[in-house]
Design an enzyme around this catalytic site. Structure first.
Site, PDB file in Angstrom:
ATOM      1  N   LYS A 157       0.839  -1.186   0.000  1.00 39.79           N
ATOM      2  CA  LYS A 157       0.000   0.000   0.000  1.00 39.79           C
ATOM      3  C   LYS A 157       0.879   1.243   0.000  1.00 39.79           C
ATOM      4  O   LYS A 157       1.992   1.145   0.550  1.00 39.79           O
ATOM      5  CB  LYS A 157      -0.979   0.024   1.168  1.00 39.79           C
ATOM      6  CG  LYS A 157      -0.445  -0.321   2.546  1.00 39.79           C
ATOM      7  CD  LYS A 157       0.635   0.434   3.232  1.00 39.79           C
ATOM      8  CE  LYS A 157       0.547   1.880   3.450  1.00 39.79           C
ATOM      9  NZ  LYS A 157       1.757   2.424   4.166  1.00 39.79           N
ATOM     10  N   TYR A 182      -4.552   3.757   6.078  1.00 37.74           N
ATOM     11  CA  TYR A 182      -5.137   2.963   7.177  1.00 37.74           C
ATOM     12  C   TYR A 182      -6.438   3.602   7.664  1.00 37.74           C
ATOM     13  O   TYR A 182      -7.411   2.900   7.953  1.00 37.74           O
ATOM     14  CB  TYR A 182      -4.151   2.840   8.343  1.00 37.74           C
ATOM     15  CG  TYR A 182      -2.943   2.003   8.011  1.00 37.74           C
ATOM     16  CD1 TYR A 182      -3.006   0.616   8.074  1.00 37.74           C
ATOM     17  CD2 TYR A 182      -1.754   2.595   7.615  1.00 37.74           C
ATOM     18  CE1 TYR A 182      -1.900  -0.164   7.761  1.00 37.74           C
ATOM     19  CE2 TYR A 182      -0.642   1.832   7.297  1.00 37.74           C
ATOM     20  CZ  TYR A 182      -0.718   0.462   7.374  1.00 37.74           C
ATOM     21  OH  TYR A 182       0.365  -0.312   7.051  1.00 37.74           O
TER      22      TYR A 182
HETATM   23  P1  NDP Z   1      12.283   1.697   2.783  1.00 38.59           P
HETATM   24  O1  NDP Z   1      12.809   3.008   2.352  1.00 38.59           O
HETATM   25  O2  NDP Z   1      12.702   1.172   4.103  1.00 38.59           O
HETATM   26  O3  NDP Z   1      12.668   0.592   1.703  1.00 38.59           O
HETATM   27  C1  NDP Z   1      12.399   0.744   0.337  1.00 38.59           C
HETATM   28  C2  NDP Z   1      13.387  -0.105  -0.452  1.00 38.59           C
HETATM   29  O4  NDP Z   1      13.080   0.061  -1.830  1.00 38.59           O
HETATM   30  C3  NDP Z   1      14.834   0.345  -0.312  1.00 38.59           C
HETATM   31  O5  NDP Z   1      15.486  -0.237   0.788  1.00 38.59           O
HETATM   32  C4  NDP Z   1      15.434  -0.124  -1.609  1.00 38.59           C
HETATM   33  O6  NDP Z   1      15.762  -1.498  -1.501  1.00 38.59           O
HETATM   34  C5  NDP Z   1      14.272  -0.042  -2.598  1.00 38.59           C
HETATM   35  N1  NDP Z   1      14.360   1.097  -3.508  1.00 38.59           N
HETATM   36  C6  NDP Z   1      14.430   1.017  -4.856  1.00 38.59           C
HETATM   37  N2  NDP Z   1      14.512   2.230  -5.402  1.00 38.59           N
HETATM   38  C7  NDP Z   1      14.517   3.117  -4.398  1.00 38.59           C
HETATM   39  C8  NDP Z   1      14.608   4.526  -4.358  1.00 38.59           C
HETATM   40  N3  NDP Z   1      14.681   5.257  -5.467  1.00 38.59           N
HETATM   41  N4  NDP Z   1      14.602   5.121  -3.160  1.00 38.59           N
HETATM   42  C9  NDP Z   1      14.493   4.415  -2.013  1.00 38.59           C
HETATM   43  N5  NDP Z   1      14.403   3.055  -2.005  1.00 38.59           N
HETATM   44  C10 NDP Z   1      14.425   2.402  -3.192  1.00 38.59           C
HETATM   45  O7  NDP Z   1      10.705   1.747   2.662  1.00 38.59           O
HETATM   46  P2  NDP Z   1       9.654   0.780   3.363  1.00 38.59           P
HETATM   47  O8  NDP Z   1      10.165  -0.597   3.331  1.00 38.59           O
HETATM   48  O9  NDP Z   1       9.253   1.347   4.671  1.00 38.59           O
HETATM   49  O10 NDP Z   1       8.375   0.952   2.389  1.00 38.59           O
HETATM   50  C11 NDP Z   1       8.283   0.237   1.167  1.00 38.59           C
HETATM   51  C12 NDP Z   1       6.804   0.111   0.788  1.00 38.59           C
HETATM   52  O11 NDP Z   1       6.148  -0.675   1.767  1.00 38.59           O
HETATM   53  C13 NDP Z   1       6.055   1.435   0.719  1.00 38.59           C
HETATM   54  O12 NDP Z   1       5.162   1.417  -0.348  1.00 38.59           O
HETATM   55  C14 NDP Z   1       5.307   1.502   2.033  1.00 38.59           C
HETATM   56  O13 NDP Z   1       4.117   2.245   1.951  1.00 38.59           O
HETATM   57  C15 NDP Z   1       5.035   0.038   2.290  1.00 38.59           C
HETATM   58  N6  NDP Z   1       4.934  -0.269   3.725  1.00 38.59           N
HETATM   59  C16 NDP Z   1       3.874  -0.991   4.171  1.00 38.59           C
HETATM   60  C17 NDP Z   1       3.731  -1.306   5.493  1.00 38.59           C
HETATM   61  C18 NDP Z   1       2.585  -2.121   5.949  1.00 38.59           C
HETATM   62  O14 NDP Z   1       2.416  -2.271   7.163  1.00 38.59           O
HETATM   63  N7  NDP Z   1       1.784  -2.685   5.048  1.00 38.59           N
HETATM   64  C19 NDP Z   1       4.699  -0.837   6.488  1.00 38.59           C
HETATM   65  C20 NDP Z   1       5.828  -0.132   5.912  1.00 38.59           C
HETATM   66  C21 NDP Z   1       5.919   0.145   4.582  1.00 38.59           C
HETATM   67  P3  NDP Z   1      17.135  -2.081  -2.068  1.00 38.59           P
HETATM   68  O15 NDP Z   1      18.233  -1.360  -1.333  1.00 38.59           O
HETATM   69  O16 NDP Z   1      17.062  -3.513  -1.743  1.00 38.59           O
HETATM   70  O17 NDP Z   1      17.124  -1.792  -3.546  1.00 38.59           O
END
Ligand code: NDP
Length: 368
Positions: free
Chosen positions: A128, A213
């Site tokens: 989401k 949410y």
């Molecule tokens: P983070 O910033 O922690 O992680 C995102 C990951 O995406 C990065 O670590 C990286 O992984 C990859 N990535 C690829 N391109 C980019 C870029 N241009 N900039 C930043 N990151 C990039 O985010 P979250 O994990 O918190 O969130 C990811 C998704 O999950 C969002 O859509 C968020 O809304 C959703 N979410 C949902 C939750 C829920 O409870 N359902 C809770 C938290 C988040 P790598 O280094 O491996 O390439």
């Protein structure tokens, strides 16, 4: 002779039913997920959940950080051939171990990777918010339909026992006729350089993140689709965190039954709350939608009692969500939180922003 012919017909029917399904979908083994984006959610929350799953397993990882990917693969016993980068993502098509792609990327990348995954013949779980516009959501649904693949949104609350019980109680009339739902969700954002505060990657501020949410809660607690929305944004634009996206946004949804939902999201305070008021009582959750530790009360006139819901069928809400899509792939059923559900939310999100921008009530359901 007749028996042989009947067997032939049955085999042909079975083949037709399973055509398009890969080997794992036809076998009993857990379906393989590729996690795209090894960030706080994909790596920190989802990957550790496969140990709680029955029908799902970790099959591959996709990351832009080769050293991190190598480390994670080693920790989880994945071979080098299960590590992908964004540049070679499309080659997942040739890996029969991957049945489902789980998109855990910044919001503005959800559509691109969902569409590529579907074109590579994989089912998709997308985090989401589903995407950053209605047009993107529609393109994602169309791509999955064309490829005959399932699309599910990571709406984990539909597998979280407190929220599931609250929905059941609301539908069963535990609070009487539903008059009002309140939901506020937020947390305090720190670092202004984070992608959540960059419009190009997030698509918006707190509404796109925690606001989903509150919006979901309004819809699943009432069980209705809103017919109008009125919104107001409150953001201190001098705060460097909010140069590009909103901090606080309030919106009121009107439902066909006459019920009203007052919702809020924010990036400058911690909030996690759902309250339903009916003409006979109330149902309240606080915290409401956390990973764990949620609590619920029902009752009226200050005589609320705490409710412990029956445990869900899965060990955790995350395992329930992961296994639900795997089971839908196997059975051919539609996920309970499909792409259409994400699209419904995004239509309302666009109307909330429009209402705040234009300072007027926006009709929903085709009555703009
Ligand atoms: P983070 O910033 O922690 O992680 C995102 C990951 O995406 C990065 O670590 C990286 O992984 C990859 N990535 C690829 N391109 C980019 C870029 N241009 N900039 C930043 N990151 C990039 O985010 P979250 O994990 O918190 O969130 C990811 C998704 O999950 C969002 O859509 C968020 O809304 C959703 N979410 C949902 C939750 C829920 O409870 N359902 C809770 C938290 C988040 P790598 O280094 O491996 O390439």
């Amino acid at each position: 002779m007749d028996i042989a012919r009947r067997d032939l017909i049955i085999s042909a029917a079975a083949l037709t039913l399973t055509s398009g399904a890969c080997a794992a979908e036809r076998s009993d083994r857990p379906l393989g997920y590729a996690i795209v984006g090894l960030g706080s959610y994909g790596l920190g929350v989802i990957i550790p959940q496969f140990k709680n799953c029955t029908h799902s397993r970790l099959a591959a990882i996709v990351s832009g950080d080769p050293a991190k990917a190598k480390r994670v693969a080693a920790e989880h016993g994945l071979p080098a051939s299960a590590i992908y980068s964004y540049a070679n993502f499309d080659s997942i098509r040739d890996n029969p171990d991957i049945d489902i792609v789980y998109v855990c990327l910044p919001n503005a990348l959800h559509a691109e990777y969902t569409i590529h995954a579907a074109k590579a013949g994989k089912h998709v779980m997308c985090e989401k918010p589903m995407a950053v516009s209605v047009a993107e959501c529609e393109a994602m649904i169309a791509a999955c339909k064309t490829a005959n693949r399932k699309l599910m949104i990571g709406y984990r609350c539909h597998f979280e026992p407190f929220n599931v019980e609250a929905m059941r109680l609301a539908r069963a009339g535990a609070a009487g006729k539903i008059r009002y739902v309140r939901s506020e969700h937020g947390f305090t954002q720190g670092d202004p350089s984070k992608w959540r505060l960059k419009r190009a990657l997030s698509g918006g501020g707190s509404l796109m993140d925690m606001g989903i949410y509150s919006l979901q809660a309004a819809r699943y607690m009432t069980g209705e689709e809103p017919i109008a929305v009125t919104a107001r944004e409150s953001t201190d634009r001098r705060d460097p965190r909010f140069a590009e996206v909103e901090d606080m946004i309030d919106w009121t949804l009107e439902f066909p039954s006459g019920a009203i939902a007052g919702c809020q999201s924010m990036y400058s305070a911690n909030q996690n709350h759902i309250l339903l008021m009916g003409d006979k009582g109330r149902i309240e959750l606080e915290p409401a939608t956390r990973y764990e530790g949620n609590q619920m009360w029902t009752g009226k006139d200050g005589r609320e009692q705490q409710v412990t819901p029956p445990p869900g069928p899965a060990k955790t809400q995350f395992a329930g969500q992961l296994d639900h899509l795997a089971q839908c792939v196997r059975s051919g059923r539609e996920p309970i939180v499909s792409g259409e559900e994400g699209l419904r939310d995004m239509r309302i999100v666009e109307a909330i922003y429009r209402s705040a921008r234009e300072g007027r009530t926006i009709g929903l359901g085709g009555t703009a």
